[in-house]
Design an enzyme around this catalytic site. Structure first.
Site: not given
Ligand code: VGL
Ligand code: ZN
Length: 227
Positions: A14, A127, A68, A172, A66, A102
């Protein structure tokens, strides 16, 4: 340390604009990400160096993203009366912490940091696309059962060792490390190439020791780059 690169993968977790403070790269400025982690962009240089070595020696390089949908259940904005940092119960998960919006699919914030050399990646795993379920780990969504396909990919190449770096240490990266250990991968974390949210306060320190106690090797990228 001696590594059999044929059976090893680097997993870059990420390293996306929304997790990074403002930066300029190639004359282009990026604003602070909506869930910026202190020093987030600093992981690019060491991770690029390790990724180059993996490519030269025929190891696999995997990056996660990430990814979404617009109204994801982990966003505080979709839960009336809730704010960032609050907790909610979701169908499949107890105590889902709520985040700012995000890494929305296709947005600038969801893109990899411009300084990350993504051309070195063999595979990109996206993901967190299920609107009702969060997904911290590169291996499983937060129900801890729905696979991302990563375990199957690694097994298809007889990979038994994983090296982890990226963002965020306490979410993550941590969940990825714990799943890797549960799946019996030999697991290393590059302590110089991770950065954390540290919310709740103290969580970075807590997860670093939890990963170590569970069996992850805590190393730095220079431990690998020296040989
Ligand atoms: C993450 C919070 C929400 C991460 C992803 O990549 O650690 N943290 N979504
Ligand atoms: Zn996230």
């Amino acid at each position: 340390m001696i590594i059999d690169y044929q059976s090893a993968a680097l997993i870059i977790v990420d390293v996306q604009n929304d997790f990074c403070p403002a930066y300029t790269s190639g004359g282009k400025s990026r604003p602070t990400g909506s869930l910026a982690v202190a020093g987030g962009g600093d992981v690019c240089v060491p991770l690029n160096a390790v990724a180059e070595q993996f490519v030269e020696r025929n190891g696999k390089v995997i990056a996660t993203q990430d990814w979404h949908p617009k109204r994801h259940a982990s966003f505080a904005s979709v839960h009336p009366g809730k704010k960032v940092g609050d907790f909610v119960e979701l169908d499949a998960v107890q105590s889902q912490i709520l985040w700012p919006d995000h890494c929305i699919q296709g947005s600038e914030g969801a893109r990899f940091h411009d300084d990350l050399n993504i051309d070195l990646a063999n595979l990109i795993i996206r993901k967190g696309s299920n609107p009702l379920l969060d997904s911290y780990s590169a291996f499983f969504e937060n129900d801890r059962q729905t696979t991302t396909g990563l375990d199957g990919y690694l097994k298809a190449f007889s990979i038994s060792t994983v090296f982890l770096g990226g963002l965020a240490t306490d979410y993550c990266v941590f969940y990825t490390a714990m799943d890797a250990l549960r799946l019996r991968y030999t697991t290393y974390v590059f302590t110089d190439a991770v950065r954390g949210v540290d919310y709740p306060k103290g969580s970075v320190e807590q997860v670093l020791s939890a990963m170590e106690v569970t069996g992850a090797g805590m190393i730095t990228t220079s431990d690998i780059l020296q040989n």
